[in-house]
Design a protein around this motif. Structure first.
Motif, PDB file in Angstrom:
ATOM      1  N   ALA A   3     -48.960  20.206  24.194  1.00 57.48           N
ATOM      2  CA  ALA A   3     -50.356  19.639  24.350  1.00 57.48           C
ATOM      3  C   ALA A   3     -50.422  18.120  23.712  1.00 57.48           C
ATOM      4  O   ALA A   3     -51.132  17.479  24.513  1.00 57.48           O
ATOM      5  N   GLN A   4     -49.716  17.439  23.073  1.00 61.50           N
ATOM      6  CA  GLN A   4     -49.836  16.187  22.676  1.00 61.50           C
ATOM      7  C   GLN A   4     -48.852  15.331  23.469  1.00 61.50           C
ATOM      8  O   GLN A   4     -48.980  14.063  23.086  1.00 61.50           O
ATOM      9  N   ASN A  20     -51.976  15.267  40.184  1.00 62.36           N
ATOM     10  CA  ASN A  20     -53.385  14.546  39.733  1.00 62.36           C
ATOM     11  C   ASN A  20     -53.653  14.734  38.417  1.00 62.36           C
ATOM     12  O   ASN A  20     -55.039  14.703  38.198  1.00 62.36           O
ATOM     13  N   LEU A  21     -52.876  14.536  37.352  1.00 59.74           N
ATOM     14  CA  LEU A  21     -53.139  14.552  35.964  1.00 59.74           C
ATOM     15  C   LEU A  21     -53.314  12.962  35.769  1.00 59.74           C
ATOM     16  O   LEU A  21     -52.864  11.967  36.384  1.00 59.74           O
ATOM     17  N   PHE A  22     -54.216  12.727  34.662  1.00 61.80           N
ATOM     18  CA  PHE A  22     -54.233  11.237  34.186  1.00 61.80           C
ATOM     19  C   PHE A  22     -53.297  11.030  33.370  1.00 61.80           C
ATOM     20  O   PHE A  22     -53.207  11.476  32.243  1.00 61.80           O
ATOM     21  N   PRO A  23     -52.605   9.922  33.818  1.00 63.64           N
ATOM     22  CA  PRO A  23     -51.351   9.568  32.878  1.00 63.64           C
ATOM     23  C   PRO A  23     -51.479   9.179  31.529  1.00 63.64           C
ATOM     24  O   PRO A  23     -50.715   9.160  30.709  1.00 63.64           O
ATOM     25  N   LEU A  74     -53.371  17.827  26.297  1.00 62.18           N
ATOM     26  CA  LEU A  74     -54.590  18.522  25.880  1.00 62.18           C
ATOM     27  C   LEU A  74     -55.884  17.779  26.440  1.00 62.18           C
ATOM     28  O   LEU A  74     -56.955  18.487  26.481  1.00 62.18           O
ATOM     29  N   GLN A  75     -55.856  16.465  26.188  1.00 63.28           N
ATOM     30  CA  GLN A  75     -57.196  15.815  26.875  1.00 63.28           C
ATOM     31  C   GLN A  75     -57.230  15.930  28.353  1.00 63.28           C
ATOM     32  O   GLN A  75     -58.783  15.822  28.863  1.00 63.28           O
ATOM     33  N   ASN A  76     -56.255  16.057  29.210  1.00 63.41           N
ATOM     34  CA  ASN A  76     -56.372  16.319  30.442  1.00 63.41           C
ATOM     35  C   ASN A  76     -57.345  17.516  30.651  1.00 63.41           C
ATOM     36  O   ASN A  76     -58.111  17.718  31.510  1.00 63.41           O
ATOM     37  N   CYS A  77     -56.875  18.628  29.778  1.00 63.06           N
ATOM     38  CA  CYS A  77     -57.267  20.026  29.919  1.00 63.06           C
ATOM     39  C   CYS A  77     -58.931  20.165  29.357  1.00 63.06           C
ATOM     40  O   CYS A  77     -59.675  20.794  29.895  1.00 63.06           O
ATOM     41  N   MET A  78     -59.171  19.404  28.377  1.00 65.77           N
ATOM     42  CA  MET A  78     -60.589  19.114  27.748  1.00 65.77           C
ATOM     43  C   MET A  78     -61.508  18.355  28.672  1.00 65.77           C
ATOM     44  O   MET A  78     -62.623  18.740  28.417  1.00 65.77           O
ATOM     45  N   GLN A 137     -43.847  21.704  34.647  1.00 68.04           N
ATOM     46  CA  GLN A 137     -44.598  21.918  33.605  1.00 68.04           C
ATOM     47  C   GLN A 137     -45.920  21.040  34.066  1.00 68.04           C
ATOM     48  O   GLN A 137     -47.097  21.592  33.663  1.00 68.04           O
ATOM     49  N   GLN A 138     -45.953  20.070  34.541  1.00 65.63           N
ATOM     50  CA  GLN A 138     -47.094  19.178  34.955  1.00 65.63           C
ATOM     51  C   GLN A 138     -47.937  20.126  36.025  1.00 65.63           C
ATOM     52  O   GLN A 138     -48.941  20.238  35.696  1.00 65.63           O
ATOM     53  N   GLN A 139     -47.238  20.883  36.761  1.00 65.14           N
ATOM     54  CA  GLN A 139     -48.168  21.760  37.664  1.00 65.14           C
ATOM     55  C   GLN A 139     -48.699  22.986  37.015  1.00 65.14           C
ATOM     56  O   GLN A 139     -49.865  23.282  37.168  1.00 65.14           O
ATOM     57  N   ARG A 140     -48.054  23.466  35.925  1.00 60.03           N
ATOM     58  CA  ARG A 140     -48.415  24.195  34.884  1.00 60.03           C
ATOM     59  C   ARG A 140     -49.613  23.848  34.236  1.00 60.03           C
ATOM     60  O   ARG A 140     -50.991  24.580  34.019  1.00 60.03           O
ATOM     61  N   VAL A 141     -49.740  22.538  34.026  1.00 62.85           N
ATOM     62  CA  VAL A 141     -50.716  21.960  33.237  1.00 62.85           C
ATOM     63  C   VAL A 141     -51.975  21.708  34.087  1.00 62.85           C
ATOM     64  O   VAL A 141     -53.134  21.963  33.710  1.00 62.85           O
TER      65      VAL A 141
END
Length: 263
Positions: free
Chosen positions: A151-152, A108-111, A116-120, A162-166
């Motif tokens: 991050a970028q 469910n990350l914003f593609p 970094l922006q997803n986390c902020m 990696q996506q799940q860790r994000v």
């Protein structure tokens, strides 16, 4: 005077006991139409406790933890999270969700946003954290899950692990008191599972209160303070891992472990 002091001490002890409880579910029931999906659930989770919830598909595991942050609505009984009772009061729901992080089966990350922006995003918009501070916070937790170098990049450029860790880092950026994991490794290829489980183990070692729905029994044995087995919408059995795996009390639990562990 003595009775007064005893009464005060008793009252203080009671308050300490309440403060020690992260989640308390009492007599909870939930229906989907006529289907009784959760039946008389009673569960108390102490702060810092790590709970693994297992059981066959359709047993109500995911529904139960989704009720803890009101992604699912229970019809009867009581859920208290961090001292706040979950009702239809939207203000209370928002209060609980600020303190409860959740990691789903799918990331469910914003593609269209970088990692970094997803986390902020949530710290800035929900907690009103200044952008500079939110960036530092995001990088801190990306380092914690061992992917600061990503991050970028955008989610589509990362592996599933990696996506799940994000997704875990994104939840941590809200500095939650409680983390819920809903089968966080079930959508991953086998070689990616370990990196996510290692991240969760490190999180558990930091003392985070965790409820995790998973079939990863090795993780349960390594990390859990308590393992809960559910079937047909009920908590059938719960125990500390050694006793749960070596001497399950219920025949239904023994059958499940036999199937999942191949014994």
């Amino acid at each position: 005077m003595t009775k007064t002091l005893m009464s005060q001490a008793s009252s203080q002890n009671y308050r300490f006991m309440l403060q020690d409880v992260a989640v308390e579910i009492t007599g909870m029931n939930k229906w989907y139409g006529e289907f009784h999906v959760l039946r008389d659930i009673n569960l108390k989770v102490r702060r810092g406790e790590r709970i693994v919830i297992c059981g066959p598909s359709g047993s109500g595991k995911s529904t139960m933890i989704r009720c803890i942050n009101r992604l699912e609505e229970h019809q009867s009984g009581k859920i208290v999270v961090d001292g706040i009772e979950l009702t239809s009061d939207l203000k209370k729901i928002d209060e609980v969700r600020r303190e409860v992080g959740m990691v789903f089966q799918h990331f469910n990350l914003f593609p269209h946003l970088t990692i970094l922006q997803n986390c902020m995003l949530a710290p800035v918009w929900v907690r009103k954290v200044p952008e500079k501070q939110a960036r530092e916070l995001a990088m801190h937790f990306l380092e914690k899950v061992k992917i600061p170098d990503q991050a970028q990049k955008y989610p589509g450029q990362l592996s599933g692990g990696q996506q799940q860790r994000v997704a875990i880092a994104r939840s941590l950026c809200m500095k939650p008191k409680i983390m819920l994991f809903d089968e966080p490794t079930s959508a991953l290829d086998p070689e990616m599972i370990k990196e996510v489980l290692d991240t969760m183990i490190a999180l558990a070692e930091d003392g985070m209160t965790m409820l995790c729905v998973t079939h990863e029994m090795g993780f349960a044995q390594a990390v859990a303070d308590r393992v809960i087995f559910m079937d047909q919408g009920q908590i059938v059995e719960q125990n500390e891992p050694k006793a749960f795996f070596s001497a399950p009390a219920s025949e239904r639990t023994r059958k499940f472990l036999g199937q999942i562990l191949g014994r």
